[in-house]
Design a protein around this motif. Structure first.
Motif, PDB file in Angstrom:
ATOM      1  N   GLU A   7      19.740  32.292  63.236  1.00 51.56           N
ATOM      2  CA  GLU A   7      20.908  31.675  63.856  1.00 51.56           C
ATOM      3  C   GLU A   7      21.502  30.607  62.941  1.00 51.56           C
ATOM      4  O   GLU A   7      20.782  29.907  62.245  1.00 51.56           O
ATOM      5  N   THR A   8      22.823  30.479  62.947  1.00 54.45           N
ATOM      6  CA  THR A   8      23.532  29.436  62.214  1.00 54.45           C
ATOM      7  C   THR A   8      24.288  28.587  63.217  1.00 54.45           C
ATOM      8  O   THR A   8      24.989  29.113  64.068  1.00 54.45           O
ATOM      9  N   LYS A   9      24.118  27.258  63.102  1.00 57.29           N
ATOM     10  CA  LYS A   9      24.780  26.339  64.038  1.00 57.29           C
ATOM     11  C   LYS A   9      25.535  25.281  63.253  1.00 57.29           C
ATOM     12  O   LYS A   9      25.035  24.746  62.264  1.00 57.29           O
ATOM     13  N   ILE A  10      26.745  24.976  63.713  1.00 50.52           N
ATOM     14  CA  ILE A  10      27.534  23.875  63.162  1.00 50.52           C
ATOM     15  C   ILE A  10      27.219  22.648  64.010  1.00 50.52           C
ATOM     16  O   ILE A  10      27.327  22.696  65.236  1.00 50.52           O
ATOM     17  N   VAL A  11      26.816  21.552  63.363  1.00 51.22           N
ATOM     18  CA  VAL A  11      26.417  20.341  64.082  1.00 51.22           C
ATOM     19  C   VAL A  11      27.238  19.155  63.597  1.00 51.22           C
ATOM     20  O   VAL A  11      27.846  19.195  62.532  1.00 51.22           O
ATOM     21  N   ASP A  12      27.267  18.082  64.391  1.00 54.31           N
ATOM     22  CA  ASP A  12      28.054  16.907  64.018  1.00 54.31           C
ATOM     23  C   ASP A  12      27.197  15.705  63.644  1.00 54.31           C
ATOM     24  O   ASP A  12      27.686  14.596  63.527  1.00 54.31           O
ATOM     25  N   SER A  13      25.903  15.919  63.467  1.00 54.68           N
ATOM     26  CA  SER A  13      24.985  14.848  63.082  1.00 54.68           C
ATOM     27  C   SER A  13      24.209  15.284  61.844  1.00 54.68           C
ATOM     28  O   SER A  13      23.924  16.471  61.672  1.00 54.68           O
ATOM     29  N   TYR A  14      23.861  14.328  60.989  1.00 57.02           N
ATOM     30  CA  TYR A  14      23.087  14.657  59.805  1.00 57.02           C
ATOM     31  C   TYR A  14      21.588  14.709  60.086  1.00 57.02           C
ATOM     32  O   TYR A  14      20.816  15.195  59.273  1.00 57.02           O
ATOM     33  N   ARG A  15      21.153  14.214  61.242  1.00 57.84           N
ATOM     34  CA  ARG A  15      19.747  14.283  61.645  1.00 57.84           C
ATOM     35  C   ARG A  15      19.690  15.053  62.955  1.00 57.84           C
ATOM     36  O   ARG A  15      20.244  14.633  63.968  1.00 57.84           O
ATOM     37  N   ILE A  16      19.008  16.179  62.949  1.00 62.55           N
ATOM     38  CA  ILE A  16      18.964  17.049  64.120  1.00 62.55           C
ATOM     39  C   ILE A  16      17.519  17.456  64.404  1.00 62.55           C
ATOM     40  O   ILE A  16      16.642  17.328  63.559  1.00 62.55           O
ATOM     41  N   SER A  17      17.292  17.969  65.613  1.00 61.78           N
ATOM     42  CA  SER A  17      15.975  18.485  65.962  1.00 61.78           C
ATOM     43  C   SER A  17      16.094  19.967  66.269  1.00 61.78           C
ATOM     44  O   SER A  17      17.139  20.452  66.693  1.00 61.78           O
ATOM     45  N   CYS A  18      14.994  20.678  66.055  1.00 65.61           N
ATOM     46  CA  CYS A  18      14.947  22.106  66.363  1.00 65.61           C
ATOM     47  C   CYS A  18      13.610  22.395  67.036  1.00 65.61           C
ATOM     48  O   CYS A  18      12.566  21.932  66.585  1.00 65.61           O
ATOM     49  N   ASP A  19      13.661  23.156  68.128  1.00 67.57           N
ATOM     50  CA  ASP A  19      12.433  23.551  68.821  1.00 67.57           C
ATOM     51  C   ASP A  19      12.384  25.058  69.044  1.00 67.57           C
ATOM     52  O   ASP A  19      11.589  25.551  69.835  1.00 67.57           O
ATOM     53  N   GLY A  20      13.221  25.779  68.354  1.00 69.45           N
ATOM     54  CA  GLY A  20      13.252  27.233  68.488  1.00 69.45           C
ATOM     55  C   GLY A  20      14.124  27.712  69.623  1.00 69.45           C
ATOM     56  O   GLY A  20      14.506  28.869  69.664  1.00 69.45           O
TER      57      GLY A  20
END
Length: 61
Positions: A7-20
């Motif tokens: 998956e590819t996601k566009i985000v607005d923060s430079y620090r993000i979390s991922c949990d699957g």
């Protein structure tokens, strides 16, 4: 059998979390830092690619 692309996601923060993102079937939550130089980061567990919105036009998806 074909393997789906990560998956590819566009985000607005430079620090993000991922949990699957799959509840109990996901992975441990990890915090990822998007570098200003590259504008994107990939999750080491699920290979999801997070692209900062300021770099969305210059990064290959």
């Amino acid at each position: 059998m074909t393997t789906q692309a990560p998956e590819t996601k566009i985000v607005d923060s430079y620090r993000i979390s991922c949990d699957g993102g799959e509840g109990a079937l996901g992975h441990p939550r990890v915090w990822l830092q998007i570098s200003n130089e590259h504008g994107w980061v990939e999750c080491p567990y699920c290979d999801a690619k997070y692209i900062h919105k300021d770099h969305a036009d210059s990064v290959d998806t």
